[in-house]
Design a protein around this motif. Structure first.
Motif, short mmCIF file in Angstrom:
data_model
loop_
_atom_site.label_atom_id
_atom_site.label_comp_id
_atom_site.label_asym_id
_atom_site.label_seq_id
_atom_site.Cartn_x
_atom_site.Cartn_y
_atom_site.Cartn_z
N SER A 127 -56.78 56.97 -76.24
CA SER A 127 -56.93 57.92 -77.73
C SER A 127 -55.46 58.32 -77.98
CB SER A 127 -57.75 59.05 -77.36
OG SER A 127 -59.14 58.55 -77.09
N ILE A 128 -54.50 57.83 -77.88
CA ILE A 128 -53.03 58.22 -78.27
C ILE A 128 -52.68 57.22 -79.24
CG2 ILE A 128 -50.57 58.36 -77.33
CD1 ILE A 128 -51.54 59.24 -74.77
N ALA A 129 -52.20 57.76 -80.23
CA ALA A 129 -52.00 56.88 -81.51
C ALA A 129 -50.41 56.69 -81.40
CB ALA A 129 -52.16 57.78 -82.79
N VAL A 130 -50.01 55.31 -81.52
CA VAL A 130 -48.90 54.84 -81.47
C VAL A 130 -48.16 54.09 -82.68
CG1 VAL A 130 -47.34 53.22 -79.86
CG2 VAL A 130 -49.48 54.22 -79.13
N MET A 131 -46.92 54.52 -82.96
CA MET A 131 -46.28 53.85 -83.98
C MET A 131 -45.07 53.06 -83.16
SD MET A 131 -43.80 55.70 -86.84
CE MET A 131 -44.93 55.94 -87.84
N GLY A 132 -45.17 51.77 -83.68
CA GLY A 132 -44.22 50.69 -82.84
C GLY A 132 -42.84 50.81 -83.50
N HIS A 133 -41.87 50.01 -83.01
CA HIS A 133 -40.59 50.06 -83.36
C HIS A 133 -39.91 48.91 -82.92
CE1 HIS A 133 -36.33 52.56 -84.26
NE2 HIS A 133 -36.50 51.26 -84.09
N ILE A 134 -39.43 47.95 -83.87
CA ILE A 134 -38.78 46.65 -83.52
C ILE A 134 -37.56 46.35 -84.40
CG2 ILE A 134 -41.04 45.70 -82.99
CD1 ILE A 134 -41.15 44.22 -85.51
N GLU A 168 -49.47 45.29 -83.32
CA GLU A 168 -50.51 45.45 -84.39
C GLU A 168 -51.97 45.38 -83.19
OE1 GLU A 168 -52.45 44.09 -88.55
OE2 GLU A 168 -51.26 42.62 -87.29
N GLU A 169 -51.81 44.03 -82.64
CA GLU A 169 -53.21 43.46 -81.79
C GLU A 169 -53.44 44.70 -80.77
OE1 GLU A 169 -54.62 40.09 -79.18
OE2 GLU A 169 -52.83 39.82 -80.38
N ALA A 170 -52.24 45.30 -80.19
CA ALA A 170 -52.39 46.41 -79.07
C ALA A 170 -52.86 47.88 -79.80
CB ALA A 170 -51.12 46.52 -78.51
N GLY A 171 -53.15 47.86 -80.96
CA GLY A 171 -53.72 49.19 -81.66
C GLY A 171 -52.81 50.12 -82.37
N ALA A 172 -51.27 49.55 -82.49
CA ALA A 172 -50.58 50.51 -83.22
C ALA A 172 -50.79 50.76 -84.57
CB ALA A 172 -49.10 49.97 -83.36
N PHE A 173 -50.60 51.86 -85.34
CA PHE A 173 -51.18 52.20 -86.73
C PHE A 173 -49.97 51.84 -87.69
CE2 PHE A 173 -49.14 56.12 -85.64
CZ PHE A 173 -48.62 56.48 -86.74
N ALA A 174 -48.76 51.61 -87.25
CA ALA A 174 -47.59 51.64 -88.13
C ALA A 174 -46.73 50.91 -87.16
CB ALA A 174 -47.25 52.74 -88.99
N ILE A 175 -45.45 50.47 -87.75
CA ILE A 175 -44.35 49.81 -87.22
C ILE A 175 -43.11 50.28 -88.07
CG2 ILE A 175 -43.38 47.72 -86.32
CD1 ILE A 175 -45.82 46.28 -86.39
N VAL A 176 -42.19 50.93 -87.26
CA VAL A 176 -40.81 51.13 -87.81
C VAL A 176 -40.05 49.70 -87.78
CG1 VAL A 176 -38.53 52.05 -87.71
CG2 VAL A 176 -40.66 53.37 -87.63
N ILE A 177 -39.36 49.15 -88.85
CA ILE A 177 -38.56 47.97 -88.83
C ILE A 177 -37.30 48.83 -89.25
CG2 ILE A 177 -38.03 45.86 -89.67
CD1 ILE A 177 -41.06 45.60 -90.50
N GLU A 178 -36.40 48.37 -88.05
CA GLU A 178 -35.02 48.97 -88.05
C GLU A 178 -33.94 47.77 -88.23
OE1 GLU A 178 -31.92 52.41 -86.34
OE2 GLU A 178 -33.84 52.08 -85.47
N GLY A 179 -33.02 47.96 -89.10
CA GLY A 179 -31.63 47.04 -89.09
C GLY A 179 -32.09 45.82 -89.04
N VAL A 180 -32.95 45.25 -89.61
CA VAL A 180 -33.00 43.83 -90.12
C VAL A 180 -32.68 43.28 -91.51
CG1 VAL A 180 -34.83 43.84 -88.36
CG2 VAL A 180 -35.61 43.90 -90.91
N LYS A 181 -32.54 41.98 -91.80
CA LYS A 181 -32.35 41.41 -92.91
C LYS A 181 -33.55 41.70 -93.94
CE LYS A 181 -28.21 39.80 -92.57
NZ LYS A 181 -26.97 39.77 -93.86
#
Length: 260
Positions: A127-134, A168-181
């Motif tokens: 029950s902990i909401a997670v935002m990913g970061h790649i 996403e499959e692990a249940g994250a609700f959003a993803i930060v995408i930093e420093g990519v083309k």
């Protein structure tokens, strides 16, 4: 209306998500109209003078997250989990539960892709909401020998897409995408059903995030290429201080209307 995990996920491909950092109640209140306030471990660099984010502690993050939640109680707040606080499932769960119990954060943010998916899964199933970061991940700066732009070739883009799908499959609700083309960020965004929030990743993500002191011109030492300056904050503050000093020294402050 305060955003929720569900309403934020529903914004994908419909409305861009606006996220900005905040570290205290005063500025959180000023920024409360944003969709998300991120209590980033960037505070250690922006306001602590550190060279990187790695020395931020869990106690620091909880303190600042409490303050932001107090200043903007009707805004969705995300707490950045600092370096070393999610090295395995048990440690991550223990520390994220502490964040949830001691603050009103709506979610936590964790850096890492495929290799951190099992940790994200352990959190979301509890029950902990997670935002990913790649992509470029500041907590990896020492191990990678600096801040490295990602998504420069097809192999790396494919790896980033795998990372995003695993999160996403692990249940994250959003993803930060930093420093990519930009082309990599676009491919990642199209590959997942959850929102992506870019920083230095072009305009094809589902939202954007910036560090507030950068975008409002307070960082006079360095300006990242991806930052747009919306206010010359440093000059405004410096001019205000000069005027205050002048008024104190010439005796014009305080005047008769500024005393009890």
């Amino acid at each position: 209306m305060k955003k929720t995990v569900s309403s934020l996920k529903a914004m994908k491909q419909k409305e861009k998500i606006v996220m900005i950092t905040a570290y205290d109640a005063l500025f959180a209140n000023l920024f409360r109209d944003a969709d998300i306030l991120l209590v980033g471990d960037s505070l250690n660099m922006s306001f602590g003078g550190a060279k990187d984010t790695l020395s931020a502690s869990l106690e620091q993050m909880i303190y600042h997250t409490k303050a932001v939640c107090n200043g903007a109680p009707d805004t969705f707040v995300v707490c950045d989990m600092p370096f070393g606080t999610y090295t395995d499932e048990q440690i991550a769960l223990q520390n994220c539960i502490k964040v949830y119990q001691e603050t009103n954060a709506g979610a936590v943010k964790i850096e890492g892709g495929v290799e951190k998916a099992h940790i994200i899964k352990a959190l979301t199933t509890n029950s902990i909401a997670v935002m990913g970061h790649i992509g470029l991940m500041p907590q990896f700066v020492r191990s990678e020998g600096g801040y490295k732009i990602k998504g420069k070739d097809e192999a790396n883009i494919a790896k980033l897409i795998l990372d995003a799908k695993a999160i996403e499959e692990a249940g994250a609700f959003a993803i930060v995408i930093e420093g990519v083309k930009p082309e990599a960020a676009k491919a990642i965004t199209q590959a997942v059903q959850i929102p992506t929030i870019g920083i230095g990743a072009g305009s094809d993500t589902d939202g954007q995030v910036l560090v507030w002191s950068d975008m409002f011109g307070l960082n006079t030492e360095f300006k990242p290429k991806f930052v747009r300056t919306y206010l010359d904050g440093a000059t405004l503050f410096q001019n205000g201080l000069k005027e205050y000093m002048k008024n104190v020294k010439d005796g014009s402050f305080p005047d008769e209307n500024e005393v009890y």
